[in-house]
Motif scaffolding. Structure first.
Motif, PDB file in Angstrom:
ATOM      1  N   GLU A   1       0.826  -1.210   0.000  1.00 34.17           N
ATOM      2  CA  GLU A   1       0.000   0.000   0.000  1.00 34.17           C
ATOM      3  C   GLU A   1       0.859   1.259   0.000  1.00 34.17           C
ATOM      4  OE1 GLU A   1      -3.681   2.283   2.085  1.00 34.17           O
ATOM      5  OE2 GLU A   1      -3.074   0.374   2.929  1.00 34.17           O
ATOM      6  N   ILE A   2       1.926   1.268   0.770  1.00 39.34           N
ATOM      7  CA  ILE A   2       2.817   2.428   0.779  1.00 39.34           C
ATOM      8  C   ILE A   2       3.387   2.653  -0.623  1.00 39.34           C
ATOM      9  CG2 ILE A   2       5.050   3.276   1.630  1.00 39.34           C
ATOM     10  CD1 ILE A   2       4.283   1.972   4.361  1.00 39.34           C
ATOM     11  N   ILE A   3       3.739   1.580  -1.298  1.00 38.60           N
ATOM     12  CA  ILE A   3       4.260   1.705  -2.666  1.00 38.60           C
ATOM     13  C   ILE A   3       3.172   2.244  -3.591  1.00 38.60           C
ATOM     14  CG2 ILE A   3       5.168   0.412  -4.644  1.00 38.60           C
ATOM     15  CD1 ILE A   3       6.491  -1.475  -2.503  1.00 38.60           C
ATOM     16  N   ALA A   4       1.936   1.792  -3.430  1.00 37.91           N
ATOM     17  CA  ALA A   4       0.826   2.282  -4.257  1.00 37.91           C
ATOM     18  C   ALA A   4       0.599   3.774  -4.025  1.00 37.91           C
ATOM     19  CB  ALA A   4      -0.445   1.491  -3.961  1.00 37.91           C
ATOM     20  N   ILE A   5       0.671   4.198  -2.782  1.00 33.18           N
ATOM     21  CA  ILE A   5       0.506   5.625  -2.473  1.00 33.18           C
ATOM     22  C   ILE A   5       1.659   6.432  -3.051  1.00 33.18           C
ATOM     23  CG2 ILE A   5       0.375   7.346  -0.620  1.00 33.18           C
ATOM     24  CD1 ILE A   5      -0.973   5.112   1.111  1.00 33.18           C
ATOM     25  N   SER A   6       2.868   5.905  -2.954  1.00 29.03           N
ATOM     26  CA  SER A   6       4.022   6.640  -3.495  1.00 29.03           C
ATOM     27  C   SER A   6       3.953   6.725  -5.014  1.00 29.03           C
ATOM     28  CB  SER A   6       5.340   6.050  -3.018  1.00 29.03           C
ATOM     29  OG  SER A   6       5.604   4.796  -3.595  1.00 29.03           O
ATOM     30  N   ALA A   7       3.360   5.724  -5.666  1.00 28.76           N
ATOM     31  CA  ALA A   7       3.168   5.791  -7.123  1.00 28.76           C
ATOM     32  C   ALA A   7       2.196   6.910  -7.463  1.00 28.76           C
ATOM     33  CB  ALA A   7       2.657   4.452  -7.656  1.00 28.76           C
ATOM     34  N   ALA A   8       1.129   7.038  -6.694  1.00 24.69           N
ATOM     35  CA  ALA A   8       0.167   8.132  -6.922  1.00 24.69           C
ATOM     36  C   ALA A   8       0.828   9.486  -6.677  1.00 24.69           C
ATOM     37  CB  ALA A   8      -1.053   7.958  -6.024  1.00 24.69           C
ATOM     38  N   SER A   9       1.655   9.548  -5.643  1.00 24.84           N
ATOM     39  CA  SER A   9       2.334  10.807  -5.332  1.00 24.84           C
ATOM     40  C   SER A   9       3.322  11.206  -6.428  1.00 24.84           C
ATOM     41  CB  SER A   9       3.054  10.698  -3.989  1.00 24.84           C
ATOM     42  OG  SER A   9       3.591  11.938  -3.618  1.00 24.84           O
ATOM     43  N   ALA A  10       4.054  10.227  -6.955  1.00 21.07           N
ATOM     44  CA  ALA A  10       4.992  10.511  -8.056  1.00 21.07           C
ATOM     45  C   ALA A  10       4.221  11.005  -9.280  1.00 21.07           C
ATOM     46  CB  ALA A  10       5.798   9.261  -8.397  1.00 21.07           C
ATOM     47  N   ASN A  11       3.073  10.390  -9.533  1.00 19.69           N
ATOM     48  CA  ASN A  11       2.228  10.832 -10.645  1.00 19.69           C
ATOM     49  C   ASN A  11       1.756  12.265 -10.421  1.00 19.69           C
ATOM     50  OD1 ASN A  11      -0.770  11.179 -11.601  1.00 19.69           O
ATOM     51  ND2 ASN A  11       0.175   9.725 -13.031  1.00 19.69           N
ATOM     52  N   ALA A  12       1.330  12.587  -9.199  1.00 21.09           N
ATOM     53  CA  ALA A  12       0.866  13.940  -8.881  1.00 21.09           C
ATOM     54  C   ALA A  12       1.995  14.959  -9.048  1.00 21.09           C
ATOM     55  CB  ALA A  12       0.301  13.993  -7.471  1.00 21.09           C
ATOM     56  N   SER A  13       3.185  14.589  -8.613  1.00 16.11           N
ATOM     57  CA  SER A  13       4.336  15.495  -8.749  1.00 16.11           C
ATOM     58  C   SER A  13       4.656  15.752 -10.219  1.00 16.11           C
ATOM     59  CB  SER A  13       5.555  14.920  -8.043  1.00 16.11           C
ATOM     60  OG  SER A  13       5.336  14.866  -6.660  1.00 16.11           O
ATOM     61  N   ALA A  14       4.592  14.703 -11.035  1.00 23.75           N
ATOM     62  CA  ALA A  14       4.855  14.862 -12.472  1.00 23.75           C
ATOM     63  C   ALA A  14       3.781  15.735 -13.124  1.00 23.75           C
ATOM     64  CB  ALA A  14       4.916  13.496 -13.152  1.00 23.75           C
ATOM     65  N   THR A  15       2.548  15.561 -12.709  1.00 27.23           N
ATOM     66  CA  THR A  15       1.477  16.373 -13.269  1.00 27.23           C
ATOM     67  C   THR A  15       1.597  17.817 -12.813  1.00 27.23           C
ATOM     68  OG1 THR A  15       0.032  14.456 -13.424  1.00 27.23           O
ATOM     69  CG2 THR A  15      -1.028  16.608 -13.497  1.00 27.23           C
ATOM     70  N   SER A  16       1.999  18.020 -11.589  1.00 20.01           N
ATOM     71  CA  SER A  16       2.238  19.379 -11.098  1.00 20.01           C
ATOM     72  C   SER A  16       3.320  20.066 -11.928  1.00 20.01           C
ATOM     73  CB  SER A  16       2.642  19.322  -9.625  1.00 20.01           C
ATOM     74  OG  SER A  16       2.817  20.609  -9.105  1.00 20.01           O
ATOM     75  N   SER A  17       4.369  19.334 -12.272  1.00 21.22           N
ATOM     76  CA  SER A  17       5.429  19.883 -13.132  1.00 21.22           C
ATOM     77  C   SER A  17       4.898  20.199 -14.528  1.00 21.22           C
ATOM     78  CB  SER A  17       6.598  18.910 -13.239  1.00 21.22           C
ATOM     79  OG  SER A  17       7.213  18.752 -11.996  1.00 21.22           O
ATOM     80  N   TYR A  18       4.043  19.327 -15.046  1.00 20.57           N
ATOM     81  CA  TYR A  18       3.413  19.557 -16.355  1.00 20.57           C
ATOM     82  C   TYR A  18       2.612  20.862 -16.327  1.00 20.57           C
ATOM     83  CZ  TYR A  18      -0.095  19.170 -20.038  1.00 20.57           C
ATOM     84  OH  TYR A  18      -0.929  19.449 -21.097  1.00 20.57           O
ATOM     85  N   ILE A  19       1.825  21.058 -15.270  1.00 20.89           N
ATOM     86  CA  ILE A  19       1.022  22.278 -15.164  1.00 20.89           C
ATOM     87  C   ILE A  19       1.925  23.498 -15.029  1.00 20.89           C
ATOM     88  CG2 ILE A  19      -0.669  23.506 -13.753  1.00 20.89           C
ATOM     89  CD1 ILE A  19      -1.798  20.707 -12.976  1.00 20.89           C
TER      90      ILE A  19
ATOM     91  N   LYS B   1      -7.450   5.512  -6.246  1.00 20.72           N
ATOM     92  CA  LYS B   1      -8.508   4.538  -5.964  1.00 20.72           C
ATOM     93  C   LYS B   1      -7.913   3.144  -5.752  1.00 20.72           C
ATOM     94  CE  LYS B   1     -12.158   7.269  -7.968  1.00 20.72           C
ATOM     95  NZ  LYS B   1     -13.107   7.498  -9.057  1.00 20.72           N
ATOM     96  N   ASN B   2      -6.817   2.847  -6.434  1.00 18.56           N
ATOM     97  CA  ASN B   2      -6.130   1.573  -6.189  1.00 18.56           C
ATOM     98  C   ASN B   2      -5.600   1.525  -4.755  1.00 18.56           C
ATOM     99  OD1 ASN B   2      -6.581   0.601  -8.767  1.00 18.56           O
ATOM    100  ND2 ASN B   2      -4.583   1.245  -9.536  1.00 18.56           N
ATOM    101  N   ALA B   3      -4.959   2.606  -4.326  1.00 20.17           N
ATOM    102  CA  ALA B   3      -4.430   2.660  -2.959  1.00 20.17           C
ATOM    103  C   ALA B   3      -5.573   2.594  -1.949  1.00 20.17           C
ATOM    104  CB  ALA B   3      -3.603   3.933  -2.759  1.00 20.17           C
ATOM    105  N   LEU B   4      -6.667   3.247  -2.247  1.00 22.13           N
ATOM    106  CA  LEU B   4      -7.838   3.221  -1.373  1.00 22.13           C
ATOM    107  C   LEU B   4      -8.412   1.806  -1.272  1.00 22.13           C
ATOM    108  CD1 LEU B   4      -9.616   5.164   0.281  1.00 22.13           C
ATOM    109  CD2 LEU B   4     -10.992   5.493  -1.771  1.00 22.13           C
ATOM    110  N   MET B   5      -8.480   1.131  -2.407  1.00 23.94           N
ATOM    111  CA  MET B   5      -8.975  -0.245  -2.427  1.00 23.94           C
ATOM    112  C   MET B   5      -8.073  -1.159  -1.591  1.00 23.94           C
ATOM    113  SD  MET B   5      -7.987  -3.347  -4.172  1.00 23.94           S
ATOM    114  CE  MET B   5      -6.944  -2.658  -5.412  1.00 23.94           C
TER     115      MET B   5
END
Length: 175
Positions: A61-79, A165-169
């Protein structure tokens, strides 16, 4: 972002004390309950820490959350990159600025999720993951209702939401 790096480092250090090798069967079993099992599986197994530290459901689960966080950071950079364009219309700029703030909030909420997970506080993990989901749903609503609809950002939002939602599941399966 520095806070997340510190939390991630702490996770890796803490997890290194727990013996356990990657358990692809356990990851597959958890991910088969996802709305997007392929994304769930690939997002967890592609993380560098999954090779050594995915020995328990909590670690996965920690890995799943960190994957979401890495995605959010990349999207923040995109914006941020999009916002550097000086030719933006004011309405588009406002929408992107709102989404940028939403993604910054989501990263902080995911950091809080990891901290809660390390404390084995699954109810808190649920709260923080739902808050991150809500933040990005707000970005999506802004994109849909105001000027500034960006197809790539909309797609990034969808992927981020699936990761959360994967991490939540996984969290729900652990409680």
């Amino acid at each position: 972002m520095k806070q997340f790096s510190g939390v991630l480092f702490l996770c890796v250090v803490l997890l290194s004390f727990v013996s356990g090798n990657a358990n692809s069967g356990m990851i597959s079993d958890l991910c088969k309950h996802s709305d997007d099992p392929k994304l769930c599986l690939s997002s967890i197994t592609s993380r560098p820490e999954s090779g050594e530290f995915a020995g328990t459901s909590n670690q996965i689960e920690i890995i799943a959350i960190s994957a979401a966080s890495a995605n959010a950071s990349a999207t923040s950079s995109y914006i941020k990159n999009k916002l550097s364009n000086e030719d933006l219309e004011p309405a588009i700029e406002d929408t992107l600025e709102d989404c940028q703030k939403n993604y910054q909030d989501a990263v902080e909420q995911l950091d809080d999720s990891i901290s809660a997970m390390l404390a084995d506080a699954h109810a808190d993990v649920d709260v923080w993951l739902r808050a991150a989901i809500s933040a990005i749903e707000s970005c999506g609503s802004a994109l849909d209702s105001r000027a500034g609809n960006d197809a790539e950002l909309s797609q990034r939002n969808k992927v981020f939401l699936k990761l959360c939602k994967n991490a939540l599941m996984i969290n729900k399966m652990l409680t």
